[in-house]
Design a protein around this motif. Structure first.
Motif, PDB file in Angstrom:
ATOM      1  N   ASN A   1       3.003  23.137 -15.289  1.00 51.35           N
ATOM      2  CA  ASN A   1       2.371  21.907 -14.805  1.00 51.35           C
ATOM      3  C   ASN A   1       0.879  21.981 -15.105  1.00 51.35           C
ATOM      4  O   ASN A   1       0.061  22.313 -14.246  1.00 51.35           O
ATOM      5  CB  ASN A   1       2.616  21.727 -13.305  1.00 51.35           C
ATOM      6  CG  ASN A   1       2.146  20.369 -12.813  1.00 51.35           C
ATOM      7  OD1 ASN A   1       1.791  19.502 -13.596  1.00 51.35           O
ATOM      8  ND2 ASN A   1       2.125  20.185 -11.505  1.00 51.35           N
TER       9      ASN A   1
ATOM     10  N   PHE B   1       8.699  25.643 -14.012  1.00 50.03           N
ATOM     11  CA  PHE B   1       8.036  24.477 -14.588  1.00 50.03           C
ATOM     12  C   PHE B   1       6.596  24.840 -14.948  1.00 50.03           C
ATOM     13  O   PHE B   1       5.933  25.555 -14.198  1.00 50.03           O
ATOM     14  CB  PHE B   1       7.999  23.308 -13.599  1.00 50.03           C
ATOM     15  CG  PHE B   1       9.343  22.798 -13.186  1.00 50.03           C
ATOM     16  CD1 PHE B   1      10.016  21.885 -13.966  1.00 50.03           C
ATOM     17  CD2 PHE B   1       9.926  23.235 -12.007  1.00 50.03           C
ATOM     18  CE1 PHE B   1      11.253  21.403 -13.588  1.00 50.03           C
ATOM     19  CE2 PHE B   1      11.161  22.762 -11.617  1.00 50.03           C
ATOM     20  CZ  PHE B   1      11.826  21.846 -12.406  1.00 50.03           C
TER      21      PHE B   1
ATOM     22  N   LYS C   1       5.747  15.122 -12.928  1.00 42.96           N
ATOM     23  CA  LYS C   1       6.087  16.538 -12.841  1.00 42.96           C
ATOM     24  C   LYS C   1       6.095  17.012 -11.388  1.00 42.96           C
ATOM     25  O   LYS C   1       6.975  17.788 -10.991  1.00 42.96           O
ATOM     26  CB  LYS C   1       5.094  17.356 -13.670  1.00 42.96           C
ATOM     27  CG  LYS C   1       5.379  18.864 -13.710  1.00 42.96           C
ATOM     28  CD  LYS C   1       6.718  19.170 -14.341  1.00 42.96           C
ATOM     29  CE  LYS C   1       6.745  18.878 -15.814  1.00 42.96           C
ATOM     30  NZ  LYS C   1       5.904  19.743 -16.642  1.00 42.96           N
TER      31      LYS C   1
END
Length: 223
Positions: free
Chosen positions: A193, A191, A38
């Motif tokens: 994470n 995103f 990631k």
């Protein structure tokens, strides 16, 4: 270790605890690997977003890459509409095909009934995003309007080759001059994470399991 002590060891519990420990450690290691993946993905997305756009004619884009492209003039260029909301305002995303790709031209509010003419050449800067299949609860298209971003169905409706349906090009610039209602608004590269937290959770459970097993083993051996 003496034979009486060996007999008193709870072998069933020991084997079960050992298997559970292996599982918890494996899950923790997997989350560490996902964390590395990631972080690399985020770094590549940030680098692509800050880079100058390159001509699409030089090759197929990768996710998050910015490209410049020109859609040749085409009489009767087809488009589809995707139900959407932008900044709390309901409306549609206007989507067409351009040089073999799905091109999202931007958002038009529901209060605007007019649509731009797309017959002329469209010159835009766009950013590529990877497409994902819609969820099982997604509504099917109706009356020419889509209610889920289904690139397979949208690509089929626009005659986009299957090989290019895994990407959507989101216009960053207005493709049609004079139609101010069209707002090119690429989605942010957001995103989640949380992999470090997940990894710490699995490793923490592994430590707790070992501690719990040692307490039970000590009680068994001293009773």
């Amino acid at each position: 270790m003496s034979e009486p002590v060996m007999r008193r060891i709870p072998w069933g519990l020991t084997i079960a605890a050992g298997l559970a420990l292996v599982l918890l450690l494996s899950l923790g290691i997997w989350q560490v690997q996902r964390l590395q993946w990631k972080e690399d993905l985020i770094a590549r997305a940030e680098a692509a977003a800050s880079a100058d756009p390159r001509p699409l004619a030089q090759g197929a884009p990768v996710p998050f890459e910015r490209v410049s492209l020109t859609c040749p003039a085409t009489a009767g260029r087809r488009s589809v509409e995707l139900q959407s909301i932008h900044d709390g305002t309901p409306g549609v995303r206007l989507i067409t095909a351009c040089v073999g790709y799905i091109l999202d031209l931007g958002f038009v509010a529901e209060t605007i009934s007019a649509r731009p003419r797309l017959d002329g050449p469209l010159i835009v800067t766009a950013v590529a995003r990877e497409a994902h299949a819609p969820g099982p609860m997604a509504l099917p298209p109706r009356d020419g309007r889509f209610y889920a971003r289904d690139n397979e169905a949208i690509g089929a409706a626009l005659d986009v080759p299957a090989v290019h349906r895994d990407l959507t090009l989101y216009a960053e610039t207005r493709a049609v001059d004079g139609f101010e209602a069209l707002q090119p608004t690429p989605p942010p590269a957001a995103f989640s994470n949380n992999h470090l937290g997940y990894a710490m959770t699995w490793f923490g459970l592994a430590i707790a399991l070992v501690a719990f097993y040692l307490v039970l083993l000590r009680r068994k051996l001293t009773s």
